[in-house]
Design a protein around this motif. Structure first.
Motif, short mmCIF file in Angstrom:
data_model
loop_
_atom_site.label_atom_id
_atom_site.label_comp_id
_atom_site.label_asym_id
_atom_site.label_seq_id
_atom_site.Cartn_x
_atom_site.Cartn_y
_atom_site.Cartn_z
N ARG A 79 42.32 -12.62 21.56
CA ARG A 79 43.63 -12.36 22.14
C ARG A 79 43.53 -12.05 23.63
O ARG A 79 44.39 -12.46 24.43
N ALA A 80 42.50 -11.33 24.03
CA ALA A 80 42.33 -11.01 25.45
C ALA A 80 42.11 -12.28 26.26
O ALA A 80 42.72 -12.48 27.33
N LEU A 81 41.25 -13.18 25.78
CA LEU A 81 40.98 -14.42 26.50
C LEU A 81 42.19 -15.32 26.57
O LEU A 81 42.50 -15.92 27.61
N ARG A 82 42.92 -15.41 25.46
CA ARG A 82 44.08 -16.30 25.45
C ARG A 82 45.22 -15.76 26.31
O ARG A 82 45.93 -16.53 26.97
N LEU A 83 45.39 -14.44 26.31
CA LEU A 83 46.42 -13.88 27.16
C LEU A 83 46.06 -14.08 28.64
O LEU A 83 46.92 -14.41 29.46
N ALA A 84 44.79 -13.91 28.95
CA ALA A 84 44.34 -14.15 30.33
C ALA A 84 44.63 -15.59 30.74
O ALA A 84 45.13 -15.86 31.84
N HIS A 85 44.33 -16.54 29.85
CA HIS A 85 44.59 -17.95 30.13
C HIS A 85 46.08 -18.17 30.42
O HIS A 85 46.45 -18.83 31.39
N ARG A 86 46.92 -17.63 29.59
CA ARG A 86 48.36 -17.89 29.73
C ARG A 86 48.94 -17.24 30.99
O ARG A 86 49.80 -17.81 31.65
N GLU A 87 48.45 -16.07 31.33
CA GLU A 87 48.97 -15.43 32.53
C GLU A 87 48.46 -16.13 33.79
O GLU A 87 49.17 -16.19 34.80
N LEU A 88 47.25 -16.67 33.74
CA LEU A 88 46.77 -17.47 34.87
C LEU A 88 47.64 -18.72 35.04
O LEU A 88 48.03 -19.07 36.15
N GLN A 89 47.92 -19.38 33.93
CA GLN A 89 48.72 -20.60 34.01
C GLN A 89 50.17 -20.31 34.39
O GLN A 89 50.85 -21.16 34.99
N ALA A 90 50.66 -19.12 34.06
CA ALA A 90 52.02 -18.73 34.42
C ALA A 90 52.10 -18.23 35.86
O ALA A 90 53.18 -17.91 36.34
N LYS A 91 50.96 -18.16 36.55
CA LYS A 91 50.88 -17.71 37.93
C LYS A 91 51.20 -16.23 38.10
O LYS A 91 51.49 -15.78 39.21
N THR A 92 51.16 -15.46 37.01
CA THR A 92 51.33 -14.01 37.15
C THR A 92 49.98 -13.33 37.43
O THR A 92 49.94 -12.14 37.73
N ALA A 93 48.90 -14.09 37.33
CA ALA A 93 47.56 -13.62 37.69
C ALA A 93 46.85 -14.76 38.40
O ALA A 93 47.09 -15.94 38.12
N ASP A 94 45.96 -14.41 39.34
CA ASP A 94 45.17 -15.41 40.05
C ASP A 94 43.68 -15.29 39.72
O ASP A 94 42.93 -16.24 39.90
N LEU A 95 43.27 -14.12 39.26
CA LEU A 95 41.89 -13.90 38.84
C LEU A 95 41.92 -12.99 37.63
O LEU A 95 42.59 -11.95 37.64
N ALA A 96 41.21 -13.38 36.58
CA ALA A 96 41.19 -12.60 35.34
C ALA A 96 39.77 -12.11 35.08
O ALA A 96 38.83 -12.92 35.05
N LEU A 97 39.61 -10.81 34.89
CA LEU A 97 38.34 -10.22 34.47
C LEU A 97 38.51 -9.84 33.01
O LEU A 97 39.28 -8.94 32.68
#
Length: 608
Positions: A79-97
């Motif tokens: 869930r953590a990885l998939r949420l990171a992916h979706r927020e990156l693609q939604a442009k609400t995040a630019d770098l995910a740790l």
């Protein structure tokens, strides 16, 4: 296949958070994680960096904020990885740790650094692979977010962590008819002659397919010598071109400075011959257009079309495409292993220079450019003129809102203003015998007519994360090396649309600092022409070379021009990345819809 719908893993490591069960809690992850990544100060991370924590059974959670870093906690690694992916693609995040507890018994935490794949490839850093999310393949942006549900934001069937697949976004497709680059060298002139003779023997009766597959440097693996020669050639012409190539002796390696042109240099399909033929250029253009949201596909379609819906000289096309092309060309040169000692942009090109200098992130730069376009279209129509005269000669002709838009060279000045007053000034200048040429522009950039746009831009730029330059960056407005005060000032960046571009004074400062090879990363060779009028270039202390043709041509013209520029950089003594160069004649992007995990040529460096 575009990488814009994919998320890349750029780094992976294991962090020990403690040996006892009391230390194996999500709350204690952020500190050790940032220390392990070398980011002791979160403020040095991109503005939209988010920490995702998943898979910790302990009820203790970290706070939603760790020293200014947003933290998301999920019950499972998947869930953590998939949420990171979706927020990156939604442009609400630019770098995910993403920190996940994969081995509860040991307390070891796996940390993965995630970015949008196109941006990661464009910047040339290591890419381990891309997340394979089969159930969300093809989703991006807000369409992916429409499936979010519950506190975690993800559905219950997405518990399993996605597999990381190798990044393979192109196919080997040797170009048997097009141009390629051959380079060779020797320890001295007799040694270069011997190497050239061996190369000519190798080329005798060589099949076109084999010619395309030859290494960039011949013989392969040999250290480069100071006596260098090159040929940008085809299979048919190779023997004659290699025999005729002039060898040069490199005594002093002039460093590279990059120039980025602005409004007026654009033309339909500029640099399109590199698109889908060079992985870094392609990824960079795709990354920029993807950040433009719903406008991106229409801008790309007009760029590649013989009959665009919106003309290329319209500010809605000229500025976004100039930014995308200039940025992609800059990234392409960097991918060859070139490290510029200075950057200088003209007008809109300064925003590209600022991005590569680290003053502003790519997403923020695209936002700035889009805001610039939005405000420009609100201004009544105007234009720009190029006049073969000095600034002091033209000042008596200024009337209404017509102003000195740019000082490009001693006898090369631009004027700008609203349509009516500008037309009157042009008529007076022509009547007095001055050479006046209309610049392809529909907005009165760099004149008082743009003042309302400048005021609006200053307000919108105040929330940006502006930083000091990481590379020497010359201001086209002050004419000096960019300082901290200007770089961090929203007012400075807003004034770009009204103030005079002092390109000539900035170039003076740049060339006074060092003898350099100026490389123009943009269309039409306008800045190259200005630079070649400079005394430092005329006497041979410095030199100027363009990356693209002087006028619109064929896709092959684009590729040949870029290879010719690469050959010139190499002849100056720079040892370029041969694999990166060779992709221009050995690589093609996959057709749309091709599986990202198919066995094709990697578009970025693999790293563990």
């Amino acid at each position: 296949m575009s990488l814009t719908a994919h998320t890349a893993v750029t780094r992976r490591l294991t962090v020990e958070t403690g040996s006892g069960p009391s230390r194996r809690t999500a709350a204690e992850v952020p500190g050790p994680l940032l220390d392990a990544l070398g980011h002791h100060r979160p403020e040095r991370l991109p503005a939209r960096t988010v920490l995702y924590v998943g898979g910790f059974p302990a009820p203790t959670r970290p706070s939603a904020d760790h020293r200014g870093l947003p933290v998301r906690t999920e019950p499972t690694p998947g869930r953590a990885l998939r949420l990171a992916h979706r927020e990156l693609q939604a442009k609400t995040a630019d770098l995910a740790l993403v920190a996940t507890l994969d081995e509860p018994e040991t307390g070891a935490v796996t940390v993965q650094v995630l970015r949008r794949a196109a941006e990661a490839v464009a910047e040339g850093g290591p890419v381990i692979g891309v997340l394979d999310l089969a159930d969300v393949s093809g989703e991006s942006g807000l369409s992916g977010l429409s499936r979010l549900s519950g506190e975690s934001g993800l559905s219950g069937d997405e518990e399993q962590a996605p597999v990381v697949r190798p990044l393979r976004n192109g196919v080997r497709a040797a170009d048997t008819e097009g141009h390629r680059l051959l380079i060779w060298s020797g320890a001295d002139e007799p040694d270069e002659t011997r190497v050239r003779r061996d190369l000519l023997s190798l080329l005798d009766d060589l099949a076109p397919e084999a010619f395309a597959g030859l290494p960039t440097a011949v013989p392969y693996g040999r250290a480069f010598g100071p006596v260098r020669a090159s040929a940008v050639t085809t299979a048919h012409r190779a023997p004659a071109d290699v025999a005729a190539a002039k060898a040069v002796t490199t005594r002093h390696q002039r460093p590279v400075a990059l120039l980025f042109p602005g409004q007026g240099s654009q033309h339909t399909a500029m640099a399109a011959g590199l698109y889908r033929r060079d992985p870094v250029f392609t990824a960079a253009v795709d990354a920029v257009l993807d950040l433009m949201g719903e406008d991106g596909p229409a801008i790309r379609a007009d760029w590649l079309s013989d009959r665009p819906v919106i003309d290329i000289d319209d500010v809605r096309r000229a500025q976004p495409l100039l930014f995308a092309v200039d940025y992609a060309l800059g990234r392409t040169v960097l991918s060859w292993g070139v490290r510029p000692v200075a950057l200088l942009g003209h007008s809109a090109g300064e925003l590209v220079a600022a991005t590569l200098a680290g003053v502003v992130s790519l997403p923020d730069a695209v936002t700035m450019m889009r805001e610039r376009v939005t405000e420009a279209v609100k201004i009544p129509a105007g234009g720009m003129l190029a006049v073969a005269a000095a600034e002091r000669t033209l000042r008596p002709y200024l009337a209404g809102d017509v102003a000195i838009a740019a000082v490009n060279a001693g006898q090369q000045t631009m004027l700008a203003g609203s349509t009516g007053p500008l037309g009157e000034v042009a008529s007076r200048l022509r009547a007095d015998g001055h050479t006046v040429v209309a610049v392809p522009a529909t907005s009165p950039f760099h004149s008082p007519a743009m003042a309302p746009a400048s005021d609006a831009l200053e307000l919108s730029y105040r929330g940006l994360d502006l930083r000091e330059p990481e590379l020497p960056f010359y201001s086209g407005y002050t004419g000096e090396l960019m300082g901290r005060e200007e770089a961090l000032s929203p007012r400075y960046w807003a004034r770009q649309v009204t103030d005079t571009v002092n390109f000539a004074p900035a170039l003076d400062q740049l060339l006074a600092a060092d003898d350099v090879l100026l490389v123009e990363a943009g269309p039409r060779q306008t800045l190259t022409a200005f630079a070649r009028r400079h005394r430092a270039v005329r006497v041979g202390a410095s030199a100027a070379v363009p990356l693209l043709p002087a006028k619109p041509g064929t896709p092959e013209d684009d590729r040949r021009a870029v290879l010719t520029a690469a050959a010139r950089i190499w002849s100056e003594g720079h040892d370029l990345d041969q694999e990166a160069l060779s992709r221009l004649w050995t690589w093609r992007q996959e057709p749309a819809g091709t599986d990202v995990a198919r066995p094709v040529v990697a578009g970025a460096t693999a790293a563990g």
